[in-house]
Design a protein around this motif. Structure first.
Motif, short mmCIF file in Angstrom:
data_model
loop_
_atom_site.label_atom_id
_atom_site.label_comp_id
_atom_site.label_asym_id
_atom_site.label_seq_id
_atom_site.Cartn_x
_atom_site.Cartn_y
_atom_site.Cartn_z
N ALA A 124 -5.62 1.74 4.24
CA ALA A 124 -5.08 0.34 4.08
C ALA A 124 -3.54 0.33 4.49
CB ALA A 124 -5.51 -0.32 2.89
N ARG A 125 -3.08 1.22 5.10
CA ARG A 125 -1.79 1.27 5.17
C ARG A 125 -1.09 -0.05 5.86
NH1 ARG A 125 -3.81 5.05 8.23
NH2 ARG A 125 -3.74 5.37 10.54
N SER A 159 -2.38 -2.97 6.16
CA SER A 159 -3.27 -4.27 5.88
C SER A 159 -2.42 -5.06 4.94
CB SER A 159 -4.59 -3.96 5.37
OG SER A 159 -5.44 -4.86 5.00
N TYR A 183 -4.17 5.57 -0.29
CA TYR A 183 -4.14 4.15 0.56
C TYR A 183 -3.93 4.34 1.94
CZ TYR A 183 -4.27 2.76 -4.43
OH TYR A 183 -4.44 2.40 -5.68
N PRO A 223 0.83 -1.27 0.02
CA PRO A 223 -0.10 0.07 0.11
C PRO A 223 0.85 1.41 -0.03
CG PRO A 223 -0.14 -1.17 2.08
CD PRO A 223 0.37 -2.10 1.23
N THR A 261 -9.51 -4.44 2.15
CA THR A 261 -9.54 -3.25 3.28
C THR A 261 -9.89 -1.75 2.76
OG1 THR A 261 -7.77 -4.22 4.90
CG2 THR A 261 -8.34 -2.00 5.28
N ASP A 294 -4.90 -5.25 1.57
CA ASP A 294 -5.15 -3.85 1.32
C ASP A 294 -6.27 -3.71 0.49
OD1 ASP A 294 -3.66 -3.05 -1.17
OD2 ASP A 294 -2.29 -4.31 -0.12
#
Length: 387
Positions: free
Chosen positions: A224-225, A227, A221, A114, A233, A230
């Motif tokens: 979702a950093r 995840s 993003y 991400p 998410t 991502d």
């Protein structure tokens, strides 16, 4: 014991049927489309890379085949050591739309993928209405970008991603990978489902289109950093904010060669298949119950129940439980036929093993369980620890 099994499985079967029976009304697979003048320069493509030299070549070639709707292709490299940047530079000599970027060192709280996508989004042209994230292991058929954007515009989608056609080669992955894919079908229904609730929204970051304005409103993003899934998410976060999100069958547009062999498939794909970063704890355990009941247990339970009957223990609950599990096995075989178009077996060795993949179902469910309880993850030479 048979009554307990029935109480465990019957509600799960009802949930599964409620999802699968929506299959006939799902959105049809997308087809290649030619661009039209109004799409000129409307799409920026972002490709995150880290040591992708062995597989990025077909991806770069296929990106060059996309037409004038693509304004730029930003390859965001995270300091690869295997010659990936050289391949990108070479592609840029033939196609001026390619641009090689190097992302900044990974900030605290971010996962590599991400962060690279976020960097690409920030560096992309504001004149592009759409940002398309593409993975280095993908091959885009001509007409993919046009088809994706035209579908999103015509049907009002803010985010649209595609399920690919998987290229399988080696015996172990032919046996294991379809069973792992089936865990997604059982939990979220088939690609093209248009009525999922926010917590059931699916996405695929291998081909992930978003309106630039929507990404900007979401902070790129950043949601979702941290995840490892991502794509899902970010898609669920966007859906919760009111964006219209779609996940369609792209088997006629997109091919992917994800992992080499069963061991890599087990290790690498299994790291994110549980989708725990995009779901509440209750949903995760509910999904584990459903997978165990309808995918993991039918084969061993069928064998156990048959042995009970052979020993003269064929009570009504035992017969009912056996019938239920045999029905689940028949359904599983039918679903294998249904997902067969999602696979390219033209390069496969021992392609017949694909048809034995239901035997890997207990292992696939075990992998989801193990991944759901895992906290330390390594990926492409980076180590992460989730809180």
């Amino acid at each position: 014991m048979a009554l307990v099994l029935l109480l465990l499985q019957i509600p799960a079967v009802a949930i599964l049927l409620s999802r699968l029976l929506r299959g006939p009304t799902r959105h049809p697979p997308l087809q290649p489309q030619k661009p039209s003048p109004e799409l000129l320069g409307k799409v920026s493509i972002v490709v995150p890379t880290l040591n992708e030299a062995e597989r990025i070549g077909p991806c770069l070639a296929s990106l060059s085949q996309q037409s004038y709707e693509v304004r730029e292709v930003l390859v965001v490299d995270s300091r690869s050591q295997d010659g990936t940047p050289d391949l990108v530079k070479r592609a840029g000599q033939a196609d001026p739309r390619f641009r090689l970027l190097t992302d900044d060192p990974l900030p605290p709280g971010w996962v590599g993928r991400p962060w690279a996508l976020h960097t690409g989004f920030i560096e992309s042209s504001e004149q592009s209405d759409w940002v398309l994230g593409v993975d280095a292991d993908t091959y885009l058929n001509p007409g993919l970008v046009s088809s994706l954007v035209k579908t999103a515009i015509a049907e009002g989608y803010d985010i649209l991603s595609l399920a690919p056609q998987f290229i399988l080669k080696y015996p172990g992955e032919l046996w294991l990978q379809p069973a792992l894919l089936m865990t997604l079908v059982y939990r979220f229904g088939p690609a093209g489902e248009t009525n999922n609730s926010v917590e059931r929204v699916m996405a695929n970051g291998q081909c992930f289109l978003s309106r630039r304005s929507v990404l900007a409103a979401l902070g790129g993003y950043s949601s979702a950093r941290n995840s490892f899934c991502d794509d899902v998410t970010l898609a669920r976060h966007a859906a919760a904010q009111g964006a219209k999100v779609g996940f369609f069958d792209g088997s006629k547009l997109l091919k992917v060669r994800m992992y080499e062999g069963a061991a890599e498939t087990w290790r690498e794909w299994g790291r994110s298949l549980d989708l725990k970063d995009a779901a509440a704890r209750g949903q995760i355990w509910g999904d584990l119950w459903l997978l165990a009941a309808v995918q993991g247990l039918p084969i061993p339970l069928t064998l156990i129940l048959l042995s009970w009957i052979s020993l003269g223990m064929g009570s009504l609950p035992v017969v009912a439980a056996l019938s239920l599990n045999l029905g689940l096995l028949v359904m599983r075989i039918g679903l294998l036929w249904a997902i067969a178009p999602s696979y390219d077996l033209t390069q496969a060795k021992a392609a017949w093993l694909f048809w034995l993949s239901p035997l890997a179902d207990p292992l696939a469910v075990l992998r989801i369980f193990l991944s759901s309880t895992q906290t330390s993850i390594q990926w492409r030479g980076r180590s992460y620890t989730q809180a």
